[in-house]
Design a protein around this motif. Structure first.
Motif, PDB file in Angstrom:
ATOM      1  N   LEU A 286       0.825  -1.205   0.000  1.00  7.94           N
ATOM      2  CA  LEU A 286       0.000   0.000   0.000  1.00  7.94           C
ATOM      3  C   LEU A 286       0.858   1.253   0.000  1.00  7.94           C
ATOM      4  O   LEU A 286       0.617   2.199  -0.775  1.00  7.94           O
ATOM      5  CB  LEU A 286      -0.928  -0.023   1.205  1.00  7.94           C
ATOM      6  N   LEU A 287       1.880   1.279   0.859  1.00  5.09           N
ATOM      7  CA  LEU A 287       2.740   2.461   0.927  1.00  5.09           C
ATOM      8  C   LEU A 287       3.518   2.650  -0.373  1.00  5.09           C
ATOM      9  O   LEU A 287       3.684   3.785  -0.850  1.00  5.09           O
ATOM     10  CB  LEU A 287       3.705   2.337   2.114  1.00  5.09           C
ATOM     11  N   ALA A 288       4.020   1.541  -0.965  1.00  3.63           N
ATOM     12  CA  ALA A 288       4.770   1.652  -2.221  1.00  3.63           C
ATOM     13  C   ALA A 288       3.885   2.209  -3.339  1.00  3.63           C
ATOM     14  O   ALA A 288       4.283   3.110  -4.088  1.00  3.63           O
ATOM     15  CB  ALA A 288       5.327   0.283  -2.609  1.00  3.63           C
ATOM     16  N   ALA A 289       2.656   1.679  -3.470  1.00  2.00           N
ATOM     17  CA  ALA A 289       1.743   2.180  -4.507  1.00  2.00           C
ATOM     18  C   ALA A 289       1.380   3.631  -4.273  1.00  2.00           C
ATOM     19  O   ALA A 289       1.313   4.441  -5.214  1.00  2.00           O
ATOM     20  CB  ALA A 289       0.490   1.313  -4.559  1.00  2.00           C
ATOM     21  N   LEU A 290       1.139   3.991  -3.006  1.00  2.00           N
ATOM     22  CA  LEU A 290       0.765   5.368  -2.699  1.00  2.00           C
ATOM     23  C   LEU A 290       1.896   6.340  -2.992  1.00  2.00           C
ATOM     24  O   LEU A 290       1.678   7.417  -3.570  1.00  2.00           O
ATOM     25  CB  LEU A 290       0.343   5.460  -1.230  1.00  2.00           C
ATOM     26  N   VAL A 291       3.131   5.965  -2.646  1.00  4.45           N
ATOM     27  CA  VAL A 291       4.282   6.842  -2.899  1.00  4.45           C
ATOM     28  C   VAL A 291       4.510   7.008  -4.402  1.00  4.45           C
ATOM     29  O   VAL A 291       4.766   8.121  -4.889  1.00  4.45           O
ATOM     30  CB  VAL A 291       5.533   6.281  -2.199  1.00  4.45           C
ATOM     31  N   GLN A 292       4.397   5.908  -5.131  1.00  6.83           N
ATOM     32  CA  GLN A 292       4.618   5.992  -6.569  1.00  6.83           C
ATOM     33  C   GLN A 292       3.590   6.892  -7.245  1.00  6.83           C
ATOM     34  O   GLN A 292       3.927   7.761  -8.050  1.00  6.83           O
ATOM     35  CB  GLN A 292       4.580   4.599  -7.188  1.00  6.83           C
ATOM     36  N   GLN A 293       2.323   6.722  -6.936  1.00  4.08           N
ATOM     37  CA  GLN A 293       1.278   7.533  -7.561  1.00  4.08           C
ATOM     38  C   GLN A 293       1.350   8.983  -7.093  1.00  4.08           C
ATOM     39  O   GLN A 293       1.082   9.910  -7.876  1.00  4.08           O
ATOM     40  CB  GLN A 293      -0.096   6.952  -7.259  1.00  4.08           C
ATOM     41  N   ALA A 294       1.729   9.211  -5.825  1.00  2.05           N
ATOM     42  CA  ALA A 294       1.869  10.580  -5.339  1.00  2.05           C
ATOM     43  C   ALA A 294       3.005  11.293  -6.053  1.00  2.05           C
ATOM     44  O   ALA A 294       2.909  12.494  -6.371  1.00  2.05           O
ATOM     45  CB  ALA A 294       2.096  10.577  -3.828  1.00  2.05           C
ATOM     46  N   ARG A 295       4.107  10.587  -6.320  1.00  2.00           N
ATOM     47  CA  ARG A 295       5.223  11.204  -7.055  1.00  2.00           C
ATOM     48  C   ARG A 295       4.797  11.535  -8.482  1.00  2.00           C
ATOM     49  O   ARG A 295       5.153  12.587  -9.010  1.00  2.00           O
ATOM     50  CB  ARG A 295       6.418  10.261  -7.053  1.00  2.00           C
ATOM     51  N   ARG A 296       4.037  10.652  -9.106  1.00  2.85           N
ATOM     52  CA  ARG A 296       3.538  10.946 -10.451  1.00  2.85           C
ATOM     53  C   ARG A 296       2.620  12.159 -10.443  1.00  2.85           C
ATOM     54  O   ARG A 296       2.678  13.002 -11.335  1.00  2.85           O
ATOM     55  CB  ARG A 296       2.793   9.735 -11.012  1.00  2.85           C
ATOM     56  N   ARG A 297       1.770  12.245  -9.437  1.00  5.20           N
ATOM     57  CA  ARG A 297       0.857  13.380  -9.343  1.00  5.20           C
ATOM     58  C   ARG A 297       1.598  14.673  -9.091  1.00  5.20           C
ATOM     59  O   ARG A 297       1.251  15.727  -9.631  1.00  5.20           O
ATOM     60  CB  ARG A 297      -0.147  13.117  -8.211  1.00  5.20           C
ATOM     61  N   ALA A 298       2.660  14.636  -8.280  1.00  4.85           N
ATOM     62  CA  ALA A 298       3.424  15.847  -8.002  1.00  4.85           C
ATOM     63  C   ALA A 298       4.220  16.294  -9.221  1.00  4.85           C
ATOM     64  O   ALA A 298       4.439  17.491  -9.427  1.00  4.85           O
ATOM     65  CB  ALA A 298       4.364  15.606  -6.812  1.00  4.85           C
ATOM     66  N   ALA A 299       4.669  15.344 -10.032  1.00  6.61           N
ATOM     67  CA  ALA A 299       5.465  15.698 -11.212  1.00  6.61           C
ATOM     68  C   ALA A 299       4.609  16.192 -12.365  1.00  6.61           C
ATOM     69  O   ALA A 299       5.108  16.876 -13.263  1.00  6.61           O
ATOM     70  CB  ALA A 299       6.294  14.494 -11.665  1.00  6.61           C
ATOM     71  N   ALA A 300       3.318  15.857 -12.375  1.00  9.00           N
ATOM     72  CA  ALA A 300       2.444  16.245 -13.481  1.00  9.00           C
ATOM     73  C   ALA A 300       2.003  17.683 -13.335  1.00  9.00           C
ATOM     74  O   ALA A 300       1.591  18.122 -12.252  1.00  9.00           O
ATOM     75  CB  ALA A 300       1.227  15.327 -13.530  1.00  9.00           C
ATOM     76  N   ILE A 301       2.105  18.447 -14.426  1.00 10.60           N
ATOM     77  CA  ILE A 301       1.638  19.832 -14.419  1.00 10.60           C
ATOM     78  C   ILE A 301       0.116  19.864 -14.440  1.00 10.60           C
ATOM     79  O   ILE A 301      -0.525  20.581 -13.666  1.00 10.60           O
ATOM     80  CB  ILE A 301       2.217  20.582 -15.642  1.00 10.60           C
ATOM     81  N   GLU A 302      -0.477  19.079 -15.314  1.00  5.76           N
ATOM     82  CA  GLU A 302      -1.927  18.945 -15.383  1.00  5.76           C
ATOM     83  C   GLU A 302      -2.245  17.459 -15.260  1.00  5.76           C
ATOM     84  O   GLU A 302      -2.192  16.714 -16.235  1.00  5.76           O
ATOM     85  CB  GLU A 302      -2.470  19.516 -16.703  1.00  5.76           C
ATOM     86  N   ALA A 303      -2.529  17.011 -14.044  1.00 10.89           N
ATOM     87  CA  ALA A 303      -2.784  15.592 -13.823  1.00 10.89           C
ATOM     88  C   ALA A 303      -4.140  15.209 -14.403  1.00 10.89           C
ATOM     89  O   ALA A 303      -5.076  16.013 -14.453  1.00 10.89           O
ATOM     90  CB  ALA A 303      -2.737  15.263 -12.327  1.00 10.89           C
ATOM     91  N   SER A 304      -4.232  13.961 -14.822  1.00 13.88           N
ATOM     92  CA  SER A 304      -5.491  13.463 -15.360  1.00 13.88           C
ATOM     93  C   SER A 304      -6.439  13.082 -14.229  1.00 13.88           C
ATOM     94  O   SER A 304      -6.027  12.894 -13.074  1.00 13.88           O
ATOM     95  CB  SER A 304      -5.220  12.251 -16.252  1.00 13.88           C
ATOM     96  N   ALA A 305      -7.714  12.952 -14.556  1.00 16.91           N
ATOM     97  CA  ALA A 305      -8.709  12.544 -13.559  1.00 16.91           C
ATOM     98  C   ALA A 305      -8.429  11.132 -13.049  1.00 16.91           C
ATOM     99  O   ALA A 305      -8.668  10.822 -11.877  1.00 16.91           O
ATOM    100  CB  ALA A 305     -10.107  12.630 -14.162  1.00 16.91           C
ATOM    101  N   LEU A 306      -7.902  10.258 -13.928  1.00 18.11           N
ATOM    102  CA  LEU A 306      -7.582   8.897 -13.501  1.00 18.11           C
ATOM    103  C   LEU A 306      -6.493   8.897 -12.439  1.00 18.11           C
ATOM    104  O   LEU A 306      -6.581   8.153 -11.448  1.00 18.11           O
ATOM    105  CB  LEU A 306      -7.157   8.071 -14.719  1.00 18.11           C
ATOM    106  N   LEU A 307      -5.464   9.722 -12.625  1.00 17.52           N
ATOM    107  CA  LEU A 307      -4.388   9.784 -11.635  1.00 17.52           C
ATOM    108  C   LEU A 307      -4.901  10.344 -10.308  1.00 17.52           C
ATOM    109  O   LEU A 307      -4.529   9.858  -9.225  1.00 17.52           O
ATOM    110  CB  LEU A 307      -3.239  10.645 -12.181  1.00 17.52           C
ATOM    111  N   ASP A 308      -5.756  11.365 -10.365  1.00 15.62           N
ATOM    112  CA  ASP A 308      -6.355  11.892  -9.131  1.00 15.62           C
ATOM    113  C   ASP A 308      -7.181  10.818  -8.417  1.00 15.62           C
ATOM    114  O   ASP A 308      -7.131  10.690  -7.188  1.00 15.62           O
ATOM    115  CB  ASP A 308      -7.242  13.091  -9.456  1.00 15.62           C
ATOM    116  N   LEU A 309      -7.941  10.032  -9.185  1.00 14.32           N
ATOM    117  CA  LEU A 309      -8.752   8.972  -8.588  1.00 14.32           C
ATOM    118  C   LEU A 309      -7.871   7.908  -7.945  1.00 14.32           C
ATOM    119  O   LEU A 309      -8.178   7.405  -6.845  1.00 14.32           O
ATOM    120  CB  LEU A 309      -9.648   8.356  -9.658  1.00 14.32           C
ATOM    121  N   GLU A 310      -6.761   7.555  -8.609  1.00 10.75           N
ATOM    122  CA  GLU A 310      -5.868   6.540  -8.052  1.00 10.75           C
ATOM    123  C   GLU A 310      -5.253   7.000  -6.735  1.00 10.75           C
ATOM    124  O   GLU A 310      -5.246   6.253  -5.739  1.00 10.75           O
ATOM    125  CB  GLU A 310      -4.768   6.214  -9.066  1.00 10.75           C
TER     126      GLU A 310
END
Length: 834
Positions: free
Chosen positions: A51-75
């Motif tokens: 859980l922590l690994a998935a959360l950290v990975q998706q949070a890093r993707r969200r922080a790096a994205a200038i305009e995140a997609s709705a799918l990434l926000d949902l994840e």
């Protein structure tokens, strides 16, 4: 196969995109199971790490994205909700403890940064997970799922309140700040553009709107850097002037294009009450300096004297305004003032005038620099275009490189390339780029009054300035039309005054093809025309290197390369392969009777027959003279015999019409064919060709006009040539030279005829019947004489000796000596009718 690969790639992409949500769903299920029955410590620790690994990975993707997609926000939101529920259960043991308030914070946080749709789904998933956890944690016989939903209703209500508040209030405030920032940014950009246009660093607004996206971006970057350099230079001059002359304010005002207003370009002052403007050109001291076109000096001003660039009364007692000229044209006003009541001396006026000239020189230098940079950018685009066009060696490559380069030069929504057939006066749309125009590709139309035809006729781009009116103008034809666009330009592709085609470009913006863009596109079109001509020459050279000039089939060198490839493939995959060697009967008689022009017509006719009879995977070549070779993949001896008979019968039914020396000629010929099949007849090209050649000789010996498949008896019989038949008549004196050439032919050998492998013609003519027969023409003329076949080149096959009347066709004929394979004989010469 392509559909299967596409399906696999699509499934992989879907699985990769759905992996985070699947992980969140699986971890949520573990949380529900843990609420019912606590998991073992090891399993709980493993689930926590995942859980922590998935959360950290998706949070890093969200922080790096200038305009995140709705799918990434949902994840990210779903993983946060699952982690929060797990922590609450581990800390309080239930959802009714104090730690449950952390869930409201998570819902508020997700609603703040996520998109509205994703926020709603996260809130629904949190409510569903709480109901599932409460239902799983209830003991057996406890209230149902509906009761669990009722118990979770207060928490779900608080989740909705927090989500709604953050979505409405916080996101509304964020939107307001973004809008204000965007407005200020746009105002700053517009001010920068106005400065650049006033300094002549940018073109007029209409031309700027007509520029492409790439060119517009380049121009704005150059203008921004140029304006900054000008401001730094002018500010340095004003500060230096202010410090040296003990001034209170030094300000440079620049006039707009209409000459009606002045705007502060740069200033150096400590005054707190300066006005930003703009100011009317006729106001106060500004109007006096502009009207007189000379410096205006005022001294001994009373307190409270009104100057346009101050808000309220000004504290200054002396002011000087100098008009700024560039090439004799008024461009602005430089105004300086001081608090002391001390007039400006002539020396100080000279320094102020020098500062004006310095500011003008800085603007001129930066303008030249911007022009050089713009020219450099344009030259870079042309260089890349020339590089891409030079690397293209085919027509398709040249067209693709040209269209790509045109898109780089200006924004293009439609592009087409037409090629012109000057002999037939026909245009063909060879390539089209754009949406919804695929049906235009391949369209052909005659030379007409359209823009494409007129451009090639006048050698000049049309329409004027690229302004297209579809009601009055035609690009291709009235039936074949491009998409509706206000801007279309047609450029000629001409090399050495020879028209090759046109380049048609279109844009959905008006005034897209300005003068500068059009000149660059004309240079691109000239490069494209040269590359297109070179690609055609390369294609022609390749054809000359691999094709026979008379028949258009493969030549000997190309056939040897193809033969090696096909035999290698047959050996690797254990496939059958057959080789057919075809030779026209009595071809020398045709040349001697009707001339070589008629012989060429017959050779071309046999080439056409073979081209029509072969399959797509077969290869046909002319080996020289009247000899042709066919290589058939996946074909055994029986299939090769069917093909040979089809060719032989079609050639026998064909009547050739040609212009002879004595008038029109009509004649018919027959052919003999030898067949060899891999691997029975040999495993290399030399062995297969030799076997097919031996079979061809058997067909010749058997009376010609027949097909023979190779068998071991053919080679065994040819290894022991019989003696010449006694009593054979002597050859006529006229054929003494041919007989001498036959005797000297290296590699000639007498062969027996194996009846089992020879398929004769349906109605065999009597021995000695001439192969080329002429039908009695209306204009007269002697029929084709009967006799032996034409003399083949040395190293191939010697002609059979003429038979006496009544001689059996299967009897052996004398040969000079065993013949060598044609490709091994260094003394080989071309055939008579080559």
């Amino acid at each position: 196969m392509a559909n299967l690969v596409l399906a696999v790639l699509t499934a992989r992409r879907i699985a990769r995109n759905a992996a985070p949500l699947a992980c969140a769903l699986a971890l949520g299920g573990l949380v529900v199971l843990d609420a019912a029955t606590p998991l073992p410590p090891l399993a709980a620790a493993a689930a926590l790490l995942v859980l922590l690994a998935a959360l950290v990975q998706q949070a890093r993707r969200r922080a790096a994205a200038i305009e995140a997609s709705a799918l990434l926000d949902l994840e990210v939101g779903a993983l946060l909700v699952v982690a929060t529920f797990a922590a609450v259960l581990r800390l309080d043991g239930s959802l009714d403890g104090d730690a449950h308030a952390a869930l409201y914070v998570v819902i508020a946080l997700v609603s703040a940064f996520a998109r509205p749709g994703a926020s709603l789904l996260v809130a629904i998933s949190a409510a569903a997970l709480e109901i599932a956890v409460r239902s799983a944690a209830a003991p057996r016989g406890a209230p149902s799922l509906l009761d669990a939903a009722r118990a979770a209703a207060p928490h779900i209500g608080f989740m909705a309140v927090f989500s709604l508040l953050n979505a409405t209030i916080l996101r509304a405030e964020i939107g307001r700040v973004r809008k204000a920032s965007h407005t200020r940014l746009q105002a700053e950009i517009e001010r920068l553009r106005d400065d650049a246009r006033s300094y002549r660093l940018l073109s007029a607004p209409a031309q700027a709107r007509g520029a492409g996206a790439g060119q517009k971006g380049d121009d704005e970057r150059l203008a921004r850097s140029g304006v900054e350099e000008i401001h730094q230079s002018v500010l340095f001059a004003l500060r230096l002037l202010r410090e040296s002359l003990d001034l209170y304010t030094a300000v440079l005002l620049w006039q707009n294009d209409a000459g009606t207003h002045l705007r502060i370009s740069e200033l150096a002052s400590d005054a707190p009450n300066l006005s930003e403007g703009p100011f009317l050109s006729g106001d106060g001291v500004f109007g006096a300096a502009i009207t007189q076109r000379a410096p205006v000096v005022l001294g001994g001003l009373k307190p409270g004297y009104k100057l346009p660039y101050y808000v309220g009364p000004s504290p200054v007692r002396a002011v000087c305004a100098l008009p700024v000229f560039e090439h004799g044209q008024l461009r602005g006003v430089l105004v300086v003032d001081r608090v002391e009541d001390r007039p400006f001396s002539p020396r100080e006026l000279e320094l102020i005038d020098e500062a004006c000239r310095y500011a003008v020189r800085a603007i001129q230098n930066e303008r030249v620099f911007v022009q050089l940079e713009r020219a450099k950018v344009e030259q870079g685009k042309l260089y890349r275009a020339a590089e891409g066009l030079g690397a293209a060696t085919t027509e398709a490559g040249v067209i693709e490189a040209g269209v790509t380069s045109a898109r780089e030069i200006t924004s293009v929504d439609f592009a087409a390339v037409t090629l012109y057939d000057e002999a037939q006066k026909v245009h063909e749309i060879r390539a089209v780029s754009g949406d919804g125009v695929a049906e235009l590709t391949g369209q052909r139309f005659r030379h007409n009054a359209g823009l494409v035809s007129m451009v090639l006729q006048n050698r000049h781009p049309l329409p004027y300035r690229g302004e297209y009116d579809e009601k009055r103008q035609i690009v291709f034809t009235r039936r074949v039309t491009p998409p509706s666009m206000p801007s279309i330009i047609v450029l000629p592709l001409v090399v050495h005054d020879r028209p090759l085609g046109t380049l048609v470009l279109g844009s959905r913006r008006r005034a897209a093809f300005t003068d500068s863009v059009r000149s660059t596109l004309e240079v691109l079109a000239s490069h494209m025309a040269v590359s297109l001509s070179n690609a055609r020459m390369v294609r022609r050279l390749e054809e000359l290197a691999t094709m026979d000039g008379l028949t258009g089939l493969l030549n000997k060198r190309a056939m040897l390369e193809v033969a090696d490839q096909k035999i290698t493939a047959a050996r690797r995959f254990s496939r059958r392969l057959s080789v057919l060697v075809t030779d026209i009967d009595h071809f020398k008689k045709v040349n001697d009777t009707y001339g070589h022009d008629v012989g060429d017509v017959i050779i071309k006719g046999l080439g056409d027959v073979l081209r029509r009879a072969k399959r797509t995977t077969d290869a046909v070549a002319r080996f020289g003279g009247e000899e042709f070779v066919v290589i058939c993949e996946e074909t055994d001896a029986r299939g090769a015999m069917l093909l040979a008979e089809r060719v032989r019968e079609e050639l026998g039914r064909t009547t050739f019409h040609a212009a002879g020396s004595n008038g029109p000629v009509q004649c018919q010929v027959t052919c003999s064919i030898g067949i060899a099949t891999y691997p029975e007849a040999g495993s290399t090209w030399e062995e297969l060709f030799k076997a097919a050649d031996e079979s061809l000789y058997v067909s010749k010996r058997s009376g010609r006009n027949r097909s023979t498949a190779w068998s071991p008896s053919v080679r065994s019989n040819s290894a022991h040539p019989p003696a010449a038949e006694a009593g054979a008549p002597a050859k006529p004196a006229a054929d003494a030279g041919a007989a001498a050439r036959h005797a000297a032919d290296a590699g000639a050998a007498a062969r027996h005829v194996p009846p089992a492998t020879t398929r004769p013609a349906a109605a065999k003519p009597a021995a000695g019947t001439p192969a080329p027969q002429r039908r009695p023409p209306a204009a007269g003329g002697a029929p084709a004489p009967s006799g032996q076949d034409g003399a083949p080149p040395a190293g191939k096959r010697a002609a059979a000796t003429s038979q006496a009347p009544g001689k059996a066709p299967g009897e052996a004929e004398p040969r000079s000596k065993p013949r060598r394979p044609p490709e091994l004989d260094p003394t080989s010469k071309p055939k008579t009718a080559a």
